[in-house]
Design a protein around this motif. Sequence first.
Motif, mmCIF file in Angstrom:
data_model
loop_
_atom_site.group_PDB
_atom_site.id
_atom_site.type_symbol
_atom_site.label_atom_id
_atom_site.label_comp_id
_atom_site.label_asym_id
_atom_site.label_seq_id
_atom_site.Cartn_x
_atom_site.Cartn_y
_atom_site.Cartn_z
ATOM 1 N N TYR A 70 0.860 -1.224 0.033
ATOM 2 C CA TYR A 70 0.116 0.123 0.136
ATOM 3 C C TYR A 70 0.784 1.377 -0.030
ATOM 4 C CZ TYR A 70 -4.266 -2.744 1.073
ATOM 5 O OH TYR A 70 -5.099 -3.620 0.860
ATOM 6 N N TRP A 71 0.965 1.709 -1.068
ATOM 7 C CA TRP A 71 1.735 3.132 -1.066
ATOM 8 C C TRP A 71 1.097 4.104 -0.415
ATOM 9 C CZ3 TRP A 71 4.696 4.538 -6.340
ATOM 10 C CH2 TRP A 71 5.217 3.444 -6.652
ATOM 11 N N ASP A 72 1.725 4.992 0.324
ATOM 12 C CA ASP A 72 1.209 5.893 1.075
ATOM 13 C C ASP A 72 0.511 6.986 0.183
ATOM 14 O OD1 ASP A 72 1.306 7.752 3.625
ATOM 15 O OD2 ASP A 72 1.807 9.142 2.541
ATOM 16 N N PRO A 73 -0.812 7.487 0.526
ATOM 17 C CA PRO A 73 -1.411 8.181 -0.492
ATOM 18 C C PRO A 73 -1.135 9.592 -0.363
ATOM 19 C CG PRO A 73 -2.814 7.580 1.665
ATOM 20 C CD PRO A 73 -1.782 6.658 1.469
ATOM 21 N N LEU A 74 -0.585 10.312 0.556
ATOM 22 C CA LEU A 74 -0.069 11.500 0.642
ATOM 23 C C LEU A 74 1.021 11.739 -0.250
ATOM 24 C CD1 LEU A 74 -0.693 14.477 1.844
ATOM 25 C CD2 LEU A 74 0.752 13.925 3.474
ATOM 26 N N ALA A 75 2.234 10.807 -0.031
ATOM 27 C CA ALA A 75 3.374 10.901 -1.002
ATOM 28 C C ALA A 75 3.036 10.739 -2.272
ATOM 29 C CB ALA A 75 4.576 10.154 -0.297
ATOM 30 N N THR A 76 2.181 9.728 -2.520
ATOM 31 C CA THR A 76 1.829 9.384 -4.072
ATOM 32 C C THR A 76 0.991 10.511 -4.744
ATOM 33 O OG1 THR A 76 1.933 7.109 -3.138
ATOM 34 C CG2 THR A 76 0.696 7.394 -5.415
ATOM 35 N N LEU A 77 0.036 10.702 -4.265
ATOM 36 C CA LEU A 77 -0.972 11.723 -4.920
ATOM 37 C C LEU A 77 -0.377 12.982 -4.917
ATOM 38 C CD1 LEU A 77 -4.244 10.697 -2.972
ATOM 39 C CD2 LEU A 77 -3.423 10.017 -5.374
ATOM 40 N N GLY A 78 0.476 13.536 -3.834
ATOM 41 C CA GLY A 78 1.344 14.689 -4.125
ATOM 42 C C GLY A 78 2.183 14.718 -5.377
ATOM 43 N N TYR A 79 2.925 13.540 -5.586
ATOM 44 C CA TYR A 79 3.833 13.262 -6.667
ATOM 45 C C TYR A 79 2.970 13.449 -7.914
ATOM 46 C CZ TYR A 79 7.137 11.698 -10.085
ATOM 47 O OH TYR A 79 7.818 11.652 -11.326
ATOM 48 N N LEU A 80 1.821 12.783 -7.918
ATOM 49 C CA LEU A 80 0.993 12.580 -9.418
ATOM 50 C C LEU A 80 0.059 13.780 -9.487
ATOM 51 C CD1 LEU A 80 -0.605 9.121 -8.757
ATOM 52 C CD2 LEU A 80 1.310 9.745 -10.172
ATOM 53 N N ALA A 81 0.193 14.698 -8.488
ATOM 54 C CA ALA A 81 -0.718 15.951 -8.717
ATOM 55 C C ALA A 81 0.284 16.655 -9.658
ATOM 56 C CB ALA A 81 -0.805 16.856 -7.422
ATOM 57 N N ALA A 82 1.508 16.759 -9.310
ATOM 58 C CA ALA A 82 2.378 17.522 -10.148
ATOM 59 C C ALA A 82 2.529 17.132 -11.485
ATOM 60 C CB ALA A 82 3.944 17.235 -9.614
ATOM 61 N N ARG A 83 2.296 15.842 -12.073
ATOM 62 C CA ARG A 83 2.226 15.052 -13.258
ATOM 63 C C ARG A 83 1.103 15.223 -14.156
ATOM 64 N NH1 ARG A 83 6.908 11.820 -13.736
ATOM 65 N NH2 ARG A 83 6.127 11.627 -15.849
ATOM 66 N N THR A 84 -0.096 15.869 -13.300
ATOM 67 C CA THR A 84 -1.291 15.740 -13.945
ATOM 68 C C THR A 84 -1.821 17.343 -13.890
ATOM 69 O OG1 THR A 84 -2.379 15.137 -11.840
ATOM 70 C CG2 THR A 84 -1.828 13.404 -13.573
ATOM 71 N N GLN A 85 -2.974 17.571 -14.813
ATOM 72 C CA GLN A 85 -3.940 18.866 -14.727
ATOM 73 C C GLN A 85 -5.178 18.826 -14.297
ATOM 74 O OE1 GLN A 85 -2.003 21.604 -15.650
ATOM 75 N NE2 GLN A 85 -0.135 20.339 -15.749
ATOM 76 N N ARG A 86 -5.930 17.803 -14.671
ATOM 77 C CA ARG A 86 -7.332 17.810 -14.421
ATOM 78 C C ARG A 86 -7.785 16.883 -13.633
ATOM 79 N NH1 ARG A 86 -10.105 17.367 -20.186
ATOM 80 N NH2 ARG A 86 -8.425 15.813 -20.067
ATOM 81 N N ILE A 87 -7.332 15.523 -13.439
ATOM 82 C CA ILE A 87 -8.132 14.227 -12.828
ATOM 83 C C ILE A 87 -7.694 14.592 -11.393
ATOM 84 C CG2 ILE A 87 -5.574 12.949 -12.555
ATOM 85 C CD1 ILE A 87 -7.514 10.464 -13.649
ATOM 86 N N ARG A 88 -9.107 14.273 -10.733
ATOM 87 C CA ARG A 88 -9.103 14.253 -9.452
ATOM 88 C C ARG A 88 -8.244 13.130 -8.587
ATOM 89 N NH1 ARG A 88 -14.128 17.720 -7.279
ATOM 90 N NH2 ARG A 88 -12.515 18.170 -6.017
ATOM 91 N N LEU A 89 -7.804 13.520 -7.387
ATOM 92 C CA LEU A 89 -7.126 12.555 -6.654
ATOM 93 C C LEU A 89 -7.734 12.309 -5.417
ATOM 94 C CD1 LEU A 89 -4.060 15.315 -6.785
ATOM 95 C CD2 LEU A 89 -4.522 13.300 -8.399
ATOM 96 N N ALA A 90 -7.954 10.909 -5.328
ATOM 97 C CA ALA A 90 -8.846 10.428 -4.150
ATOM 98 C C ALA A 90 -8.078 9.417 -3.448
ATOM 99 C CB ALA A 90 -10.108 9.666 -4.862
ATOM 100 N N THR A 91 -8.512 9.755 -1.862
ATOM 101 C CA THR A 91 -8.156 8.816 -1.024
ATOM 102 C C THR A 91 -9.060 7.804 -0.866
ATOM 103 O OG1 THR A 91 -8.783 10.165 0.629
ATOM 104 C CG2 THR A 91 -6.450 10.384 0.115
ATOM 105 N N ASN A 92 -8.621 6.607 -1.077
ATOM 106 C CA ASN A 92 -9.553 5.472 -1.208
ATOM 107 C C ASN A 92 -9.351 4.118 -0.404
ATOM 108 O OD1 ASN A 92 -12.168 4.062 -1.818
ATOM 109 N ND2 ASN A 92 -11.216 3.263 -3.656
ATOM 110 N N VAL A 93 -9.130 4.118 0.865
ATOM 111 C CA VAL A 93 -9.417 5.365 1.943
ATOM 112 C C VAL A 93 -8.432 5.773 2.858
ATOM 113 C CG1 VAL A 93 -12.121 4.865 1.607
ATOM 114 C CG2 VAL A 93 -10.787 3.781 3.597
ATOM 115 N N LEU A 94 -8.774 7.006 3.482
ATOM 116 C CA LEU A 94 -8.004 6.986 4.889
ATOM 117 C C LEU A 94 -8.789 6.285 5.826
ATOM 118 C CD1 LEU A 94 -7.053 10.660 4.494
ATOM 119 C CD2 LEU A 94 -5.524 8.629 3.985
ATOM 120 N N VAL A 95 -7.957 5.797 6.710
ATOM 121 C CA VAL A 95 -8.659 5.315 8.028
ATOM 122 C C VAL A 95 -8.776 6.464 9.181
ATOM 123 C CG1 VAL A 95 -8.842 3.640 9.890
ATOM 124 C CG2 VAL A 95 -8.107 3.180 7.775
#
Length: 293
Positions: A70-95
């Motif tokens: 399970y990759w950490d969502p904050l680190a992963t989505l933060g990186y992918l945010a910089a590589r994308t423009q429109r797609i939304r970033l969903a934690t699925n899920v945080l406990v």
Amino acid sequence: MSTPPAKLSVSTPVVITMPQLSAAWEQDASIEELAQIAETADRLGYHHLTCSEHIALPAVLEQQHRGTRYWDPLATLGYLAARTQRIRLATNVLVLAYHHPLEIAKRYGTLDKVSNGRLILGVGVGSLEEEFDLLGVPYDDRGPRGDDALRALRASLSVPEPAYHGEFYSFDGMIVNPCAVQDHVPIWIGGRTLRSLRRAATLADGWAPFNVTLQQAREWLGRFEFPDGFEVVLPPPAPLDPINDPERTREILADTAAHGATIISAWFRHKSLQHYLENLQALAELHLAGGSA
């Protein structure tokens, strides 16, 4: 008024490896390969991609049930945010119980800011008692504690000086800066029970269940009234094959939408990164042609 067709999202590979479902190439996939998936889904107009959370899992029991990566969502989505423009970033899920609400508000509010308002906060109350014990978090009251955390989050996510006083969480006079840039961050509830849907219907903006059949989802959804814009995120009951069997793929998409999905979380059988990207392309073309209407 006709119902709009269901949107498509990506049940992101690589970040989770599931027994019997994940492909062999995912085991050693790099962040660059993951970014290629995100960039392709972004370009093709997929609604969101996902990343889930587990801190640590029992080595023996969970390998066959939940997988172990399970990759950490904050680190992963933060990186992918910089590589994308429109797609939304969903934690699925945080406990919810693993974090103070203001911790979530700060960390994921920052993600919302750096992604220009693309955060979807998917949360759940959790079910892995061993992980709760490891973290020293109460397990038995996770339901009411989670409900209080949801109320605290709604009062906090987009407010630099939040105030909330509830049963488990109470705070004021503190500044959380940066906070989310969306006026209303979508909060979705994950889970596999009727209670999770009840929680979503009363305290959130969407429901993203797992291990719930389409028939069960439709029966449960029929028990509630939902506000406009409430999202129901359902995976199709079988892997999609838009390349080799577009007609069957159309049928599966239509059936999933007919059971209540407003967003269909796409998954495929795939043998390589390139094969996965080709599936994304084929499915997007099918969708544009009316495949989920």
